[in-house]
Enzyme design. Sequence first.
Site, PDB file in Angstrom:
ATOM      1  N   GLU A   1      -4.901  -2.680   5.532  1.00 28.94           N
ATOM      2  CA  GLU A   1      -4.038  -2.373   6.686  1.00 28.94           C
ATOM      3  C   GLU A   1      -3.850  -0.874   6.858  1.00 28.94           C
ATOM      4  O   GLU A   1      -2.727  -0.349   6.751  1.00 28.94           O
ATOM      5  CB  GLU A   1      -2.686  -3.076   6.540  1.00 28.94           C
ATOM      6  CG  GLU A   1      -2.804  -4.581   6.652  1.00 28.94           C
ATOM      7  CD  GLU A   1      -1.467  -5.298   6.731  1.00 28.94           C
ATOM      8  OE1 GLU A   1      -0.458  -4.749   6.284  1.00 28.94           O
ATOM      9  OE2 GLU A   1      -1.440  -6.430   7.245  1.00 28.94           O
TER      10      GLU A   1
ATOM     11  N   GLU B   1      -6.263 -12.150   6.160  1.00 33.31           N
ATOM     12  CA  GLU B   1      -4.873 -12.555   5.895  1.00 33.31           C
ATOM     13  C   GLU B   1      -4.370 -13.334   7.094  1.00 33.31           C
ATOM     14  O   GLU B   1      -4.567 -12.904   8.238  1.00 33.31           O
ATOM     15  CB  GLU B   1      -3.945 -11.338   5.729  1.00 33.31           C
ATOM     16  CG  GLU B   1      -4.041 -10.637   4.420  1.00 33.31           C
ATOM     17  CD  GLU B   1      -3.008  -9.522   4.273  1.00 33.31           C
ATOM     18  OE1 GLU B   1      -1.887  -9.646   4.793  1.00 33.31           O
ATOM     19  OE2 GLU B   1      -3.352  -8.515   3.630  1.00 33.31           O
TER      20      GLU B   1
HETATM   21  C1  BGP Z   1       0.524  -7.563   5.045  1.00 36.76           C
HETATM   22  C2  BGP Z   1       0.082  -7.107   3.705  1.00 36.76           C
HETATM   23  C3  BGP Z   1       0.258  -8.064   2.620  1.00 36.76           C
HETATM   24  C4  BGP Z   1       1.300  -9.136   2.829  1.00 36.76           C
HETATM   25  C5  BGP Z   1       1.479  -9.617   4.233  1.00 36.76           C
HETATM   26  C6  BGP Z   1       2.689 -10.495   4.500  1.00 36.76           C
HETATM   27  O1  BGP Z   1       1.154  -6.485   5.640  1.00 36.76           O
HETATM   28  O2  BGP Z   1      -1.251  -6.670   3.674  1.00 36.76           O
HETATM   29  O3  BGP Z   1       0.328  -7.310   1.461  1.00 36.76           O
HETATM   30  O4  BGP Z   1       2.367  -9.091   2.031  1.00 36.76           O
HETATM   31  O5  BGP Z   1       1.470  -8.571   5.140  1.00 36.76           O
HETATM   32  O6  BGP Z   1       3.831  -9.726   4.686  1.00 36.76           O
HETATM   33  P1  BGP Z   1       5.177  -9.977   3.913  1.00 36.76           P
HETATM   34  O7  BGP Z   1       4.811  -9.963   2.479  1.00 36.76           O
HETATM   35  O8  BGP Z   1       6.085  -8.870   4.298  1.00 36.76           O
HETATM   36  O9  BGP Z   1       5.657 -11.308   4.358  1.00 36.76           O
END
Ligand code: BGP
Length: 475
Positions: A179, A372
């Site tokens: 990201e 993701e």
């Molecule tokens: C993205 C990241 C992850 C992950 C995901 C979910 O930004 O790459 O590392 O955690 O989001 O977000 P959160 O954990 O805040 O629910």
Amino acid sequence: MSLRKDFLWGGASAANQCEGGIFEGGRGLANVDVCPAGPDRSDIITGRRKMLAMDKEHIYPAATAVDFYHHFQEDIRLMGEMGFKVYRMSIAWTRIFPNGDEEEPNEAGMAFYEAIFQECRKYGIQPLVTISHFDCPVGLIEKFGGWRSRKMIDCYLRLCKVLFTRFQEYVVYWLNFNEINMILHAPFMGAGLYFELGEDEDAIKYQAAHHELVAGALAVKMAHEINPENKVGCMFAAGSAYPYSCRPEDVWEALVTDQENYFFVDVQARGYYPAYARKRLERRGILPAIEPGDEEILKSYPVDFISFSYYNSRCIAAPGNDSEEAEGNLFKSARNPYLKFSEWGWPIDPMGLRITLNQVYDRYQKPLFIVENGLGAIDTPDEKGEIDDGYRIDYLREHIRAMKEAVEKDGVDLIGYTSWGPIDLISAGSGEMKKRYGFVYVDKQEDGSGTLARRKKRSFYWYQRVIETNGEDLG
Ligand code: BGP
């Protein structure tokens, strides 16, 4: 055309959100370790408050996380049982270079990752390795101020070299930065940046981004030189920006929001700073220092494929609207009245995934990889300890359906899909444990208690069937 036969189904994690064991195996401290859970987290991950060590007043969830460090064999076995073809994981930079600038890698760290790759191989799982998932050694932040310094490029490439050479026989799929656009929204967590009073935050962020862009291109070069089979992708937090209405001002704001995001991918995939970015950065007087040779590097080594996270679309209202606010993956936007929302207030928009896939593919014409996607929710085991997470199945089913439509009906070239956090892990945004994404429940509670035992949720069997039928049976 349905999904390709070798479609890479799997799940994705990040070292700092699952491993724990931060004081084991000679590992050094990283920015992601010193981001506490609780109300101060937001100021720290955004670099407004400096924190480079752990103190007694805070709880630091990455320190123990879900102890993948000691459970990786069991966890990878569970992934194997679900039929995973790919496991997206990241390297904790400080396991390999504890301070970030040592000459030689830490062998205990190398051995840990090699053991993971060997375990994956047992089950026919291909690793997809994120070289830096928000990770930046505290040693390099103290010395150089994180990615604001150009010196970071060499340190990062030293890490790349060790990984590409030593893990050649295990890994061909790499992502240079997780990201990358998060540098704008969570600059400390994303790039080890914190700000002194009076500093121009945007200037520093874009300068740091430039260093990452150059480093990322040089990583592509190096990966190809070391093994021509290597494929390196970029990774950005996606989710198309919808105009709040057809009012031209709303449409314009939405377009600008998308450009802010695409800027990084425009450089990484097309090889040059797009005109809109140059103009805006120049107007603000914050065009980064671009050294002689940088443009040539960006041009010569674009990424092989484009990967992204997708949790939600965004809805953008220009000033003068009476829109309400909605949460989202570290970005806030206007509340889209046509969508439902998760327990954390994130919009749920499966069709938005099809839209995003089409827009990204139209723009770059390179293979895509969804690395993701998922639903963060509170799971409550029943009296027998079983977890019926039908809501997660619904979310994933609809997103996978939309993804298939983008491939089958729109012709998007898609390599694979890895859902976020297949084994529960801690949240990046909030540091919470109770925000779970997994097919496997981990008995660890918000207060740190729990046995760490792993337990299959209903979604485990559902996803297993999805993979078995290459996405034909979505239940
Ligand atoms: C993205 C990241 C992850 C992950 C995901 C979910 O930004 O790459 O590392 O955690 O989001 O977000 P959160 O954990 O805040 O629910």
